[in-house]
Write a protein that holds these residues in place. Structure first.
Motif, PDB file in Angstrom:
ATOM      1  N   ALA A 250       3.816   6.981  -2.539  1.00  0.00           N
ATOM      2  CA  ALA A 250       3.565   7.566  -1.222  1.00  0.00           C
ATOM      3  C   ALA A 250       2.415   8.569  -1.283  1.00  0.00           C
ATOM      4  CB  ALA A 250       4.835   8.243  -0.702  1.00  0.00           C
ATOM      5  N   THR A 251       1.908   8.913  -0.112  1.00  0.00           N
ATOM      6  CA  THR A 251       0.824   9.895  -0.019  1.00  0.00           C
ATOM      7  C   THR A 251       1.132  10.914   1.077  1.00  0.00           C
ATOM      8  OG1 THR A 251      -0.402   8.521   1.557  1.00  0.00           O
ATOM      9  CG2 THR A 251      -0.934   8.246  -0.782  1.00  0.00           C
ATOM     10  N   VAL A 252       0.528  12.090   0.948  1.00  0.00           N
ATOM     11  CA  VAL A 252       0.596  13.119   1.986  1.00  0.00           C
ATOM     12  C   VAL A 252      -0.837  13.522   2.334  1.00  0.00           C
ATOM     13  CG1 VAL A 252       1.241  15.482   2.536  1.00  0.00           C
ATOM     14  CG2 VAL A 252       2.838  14.030   1.301  1.00  0.00           C
ATOM     15  N   ASN A 253      -1.179  13.454   3.592  1.00  0.00           N
ATOM     16  CA  ASN A 253      -2.490  13.891   4.056  1.00  0.00           C
ATOM     17  C   ASN A 253      -2.441  15.404   4.274  1.00  0.00           C
ATOM     18  OD1 ASN A 253      -4.889  14.447   5.323  1.00  0.00           O
ATOM     19  ND2 ASN A 253      -4.803  12.687   6.703  1.00  0.00           N
TER      20      ASN A 253
ATOM     21  N   SER B 178      -3.566   3.568  -5.389  1.00  0.00           N
ATOM     22  CA  SER B 178      -3.435   2.229  -4.810  1.00  0.00           C
ATOM     23  C   SER B 178      -3.424   1.166  -5.899  1.00  0.00           C
ATOM     24  CB  SER B 178      -4.576   1.956  -3.821  1.00  0.00           C
ATOM     25  OG  SER B 178      -4.525   2.857  -2.741  1.00  0.00           O
TER      26      SER B 178
ATOM     27  N   GLU C  71      -7.107   8.401  -4.472  1.00  0.00           N
ATOM     28  CA  GLU C  71      -6.529   7.418  -3.541  1.00  0.00           C
ATOM     29  C   GLU C  71      -6.699   6.001  -4.069  1.00  0.00           C
ATOM     30  OE1 GLU C  71      -8.578   8.350   0.092  1.00  0.00           O
ATOM     31  OE2 GLU C  71      -8.028  10.465  -0.159  1.00  0.00           O
TER      32      GLU C  71
ATOM     33  N   GLU D 236       0.848  -1.179   0.000  1.00  0.00           N
ATOM     34  CA  GLU D 236       0.000   0.000   0.000  1.00  0.00           C
ATOM     35  C   GLU D 236       0.891   1.239   0.000  1.00  0.00           C
ATOM     36  OE1 GLU D 236      -0.706   0.257   4.823  1.00  0.00           O
ATOM     37  OE2 GLU D 236      -2.286  -0.580   3.546  1.00  0.00           O
TER      38      GLU D 236
ATOM     39  N   GLN E 299      -3.681  17.067   7.476  1.00  0.00           N
ATOM     40  CA  GLN E 299      -2.834  16.944   8.660  1.00  0.00           C
ATOM     41  C   GLN E 299      -1.489  17.628   8.478  1.00  0.00           C
ATOM     42  OE1 GLN E 299      -2.440  12.893   9.911  1.00  0.00           O
ATOM     43  NE2 GLN E 299      -1.328  13.385  11.788  1.00  0.00           N
TER      44      GLN E 299
ATOM     45  N   THR F 293       5.062  12.204   6.250  1.00  0.00           N
ATOM     46  CA  THR F 293       4.772  13.202   7.282  1.00  0.00           C
ATOM     47  C   THR F 293       5.837  14.295   7.221  1.00  0.00           C
ATOM     48  OG1 THR F 293       6.109  12.135   8.992  1.00  0.00           O
ATOM     49  CG2 THR F 293       3.821  11.374   8.742  1.00  0.00           C
TER      50      THR F 293
ATOM     51  N   LEU G 248      -6.831  12.893   2.757  1.00  0.00           N
ATOM     52  CA  LEU G 248      -7.076  11.462   2.930  1.00  0.00           C
ATOM     53  C   LEU G 248      -8.231  11.160   3.862  1.00  0.00           C
ATOM     54  CD1 LEU G 248      -3.383  10.189   3.151  1.00  0.00           C
ATOM     55  CD2 LEU G 248      -4.874  10.224   1.161  1.00  0.00           C
ATOM     56  N   THR G 249      -8.487  12.036   4.804  1.00  0.00           N
ATOM     57  CA  THR G 249      -9.530  11.754   5.804  1.00  0.00           C
ATOM     58  C   THR G 249     -10.817  12.516   5.535  1.00  0.00           C
ATOM     59  OG1 THR G 249      -8.657  13.521   7.222  1.00  0.00           O
ATOM     60  CG2 THR G 249      -7.814  11.288   7.583  1.00  0.00           C
TER      61      THR G 249
ATOM     62  N   GLU H 250       2.746   6.458   3.889  1.00  0.00           N
ATOM     63  CA  GLU H 250       2.233   7.741   4.354  1.00  0.00           C
ATOM     64  C   GLU H 250       3.379   8.642   4.801  1.00  0.00           C
ATOM     65  OE1 GLU H 250      -0.891   7.477   7.187  1.00  0.00           O
ATOM     66  OE2 GLU H 250      -2.056   6.012   6.030  1.00  0.00           O
TER      67      GLU H 250
END
Length: 534
Positions: free
Chosen positions: A102-105, A86, A82, A44, A108, A49, A70-71, A47
């Motif tokens: 990779a992903t960045v939220n 994936s 997303e 997957e 947040q 940060t 993402l949320t 994530e």
């Protein structure tokens, strides 16, 4: 045999088998995880940060990053993005993609998004981080197949390594525009080489890049001959191009940086004849674009026209960009708007970013002389842009709606003696809401104009057949606008529900201040067109 010896032997045999299987499993596990940067080793997306972003980017050769909320359940585009990112991990391709996912939220870690110039409207967004630069995802929609194409395009090797005379000749003759850097292994040259590679990563679609590897401790007569023949020096860049069959070259001769080298290449590069795939790519680069539309099935004509263009293009260097494009069914309507029957090809037009389209007569031959003459007339200011317009329609005085066109629009709409209503519309295939509203408008006008209203014109204009309505700018369709006689710049645009009743209410409201003595507002409580007097 039930003897203890037999059981001991059997146990030992089982243990040996177990050890072999265990070792094989360990080997398979480690082999499967050797290439930790390929998408197949990930389950997957990782994530990112604030604390691990730089470390992850630096530790992988290529990292594709989805910046997303993402949320946020309310961001439907984010959910789709997303899912597609994936899917990149599961998608089977012909070769492994050398990229870490990779992903960045952004909800947040918004600071990370701002660091890469992302605003709220840019989310979701995809960027590819590589050792050669940061690349923007170019497509409107985030789809796994487009992501794969994007990754392939920017992770393939952009420079060819040239180690012999034969490789040099093949490289230069295989491209119309070739850029060759000559670098040794000195510290300064390694910096130049890095800048050269970064330039190639951005401009590989336009130029072919190669590196002539110079090993100072090893004598190479072939390479020395090349350096002498083309006056190349170590630590420099040479630009090769063809004028007809003649090979030309020129040297950069300055300290190498990506920005300086990029600027120099575009300054010295000849404009070539290019095929149009995406017209917007060319519009952003130049102001004047000559395009010849060709029937690709007629191979002989296609090759002759391209040859004729190539013989002329250098005469208009940095003035007109020469292109050609396949004439397909999707272009038929557009070319007909330019006044062409589209029964015969080739068709030649010249596009200017400000003034629009200049057309070449359909019945005349297109060859080197006519191409040059057409371009020369344009450069000398002897041509007028083609205006997409209808002819003025013959109409009876009893026609309820006046058909407005480019040539009569200003005289009627901006007359100080007339109160004018104008419906701007497009064909149904371009604007599904336009024709139903036009029908409502026409139905209303037929009823109200039976009263022979003085100084009032109800008009309509097809904005597909008329590229512009002189003196007026419309941003959306359909648009119904009222132009009062006493002040033509006090436009009033219809914004109600698109039906007869609301048209009647709106007409009453916008004309109330002008001829209020002729209106009885109470008559609009119950809709009856015959009660309306403007």
């Amino acid at each position: 045999d039930t003897s203890p010896k037999h059981f001991s032997s059997h146990k030992q045999h089982v243990m040996e088998k177990f050890n072999i299987i265990f070792c094989l499993c360990v080997i398979v596990f480690f082999v499967g995880n050797i290439h930790c940067t390929t998408v197949y080793s990930q389950v997957e997306p990782f994530e990112l940060t604030d604390s691990n972003f730089d470390e992850i980017i630096e530790s992988h050769k290529n990292t594709i990053v989805l910046f997303s909320h993402l949320t946020d359940n309310g961001c439907s585009k984010c959910k789709i993005a997303e899912f597609e990112i994936s899917e990149l991990l599961a998608e089977e391709t012909d070769e492994e993609l050398d990229v870490f996912v990779a992903t960045v939220n952004c909800k947040q870690f918004w600071r990370l998004c701002q660091e890469y110039d992302l605003q709220e409207v840019d989310i979701p967004n995809i960027k590819l981080f590589s050792g050669l630069g940061i690349y923007e995802y170019p497509y409107t929609n985030i789809i796994v197949y487009d992501i794969i194409d994007f990754v392939r395009e920017y992770t393939i090797e952009k420079c060819s390594l040239i180690t012999s005379r034969e490789e040099f000749d093949n490289f230069v003759t295989g491209s119309k525009l070739s850029i060759i850097g000559t670098f040794s292994e000195s510290e300064q040259h390694l910096k130049y080489r890095d800048s050269f590679m970064r330039t190639s990563a951005r401009l590989f679609k336009t130029f072919s890049f190669g590196i002539l590897d110079i090993k100072e401790e090893e004598k190479n007569e072939e390479i020395d001959e090349l350096l002498n023949e083309y006056e190349m020096t170590s630590g420099d860049v040479t630009f090769f191009s063809y004028l007809g069959d003649e090979l030309l070259w020129q040297h950069y001769g300055k300290e190498i940086s990506r920005k300086r080298l990029t600027s120099w290449l575009f300054k010295v590069s000849p404009w070539l004849v290019e095929e149009i795939i995406d017209f917007s790519e060319f519009v952003e680069r130049v102001d004047n674009i000559l395009t010849i539309y060709l029937d690709y099935d007629d191979v002989d004509t296609k090759e002759q026209v391209i040859y004729d263009m190539e013989s002329v293009v250098t005469k208009f260097q940095h003035q007109i960009f020469f292109t050609y494009k396949q004439a397909d069914e999707d272009l038929t309507h557009q070319l007909q708007r330019y006044g062409y029957s589209t029964e015969h090809f080739p068709i030649m037009v010249l596009y200017n970013r400000v003034n629009g389209i200049y057309t070449f007569p359909e019945q005349e031959d297109i060859n080197a002389d006519s191409i040059e003459s057409f371009c020369r007339s344009y450069v000398n200011g002897e041509l007028s842009p083609h205006i997409i317009k209808q002819e003025i329609q013959e109409q009876s005085v009893n026609d309820p709606i006046t058909v407005l066109v480019h040539d009569n629009f200003r005289d009627i709409v901006f007359s100080n003696e007339l109160n004018v209503f104008v419906l701007y519309y497009l064909p149904e295939d371009q604007c599904p809401h336009c024709i139903p509203f036009l029908n409502e408008y026409e139905s209303y006008v037929k009823k109200v104009t039976k009263l022979n209203l003085p100084n009032v014109i109800f008009g309509k204009i097809d904005m597909d057949k008329n590229f512009e309505a002189p003196g007026s700018v419309v941003h959306s369709f359909p648009s119904l606008v009222f132009y009062p006689a006493f002040d033509k710049y006090k436009e009033n645009t219809f914004t109600l529900k698109r039906n007869e009743e609301h048209i009647a209410k709106w007409v009453s409201d916008v004309t109330d201040d002008i001829v209020s003595e002729q209106l009885d507002n109470s008559s609009f409580n119950q809709y009856d067109p015959s009660n309306i007097i403007v």
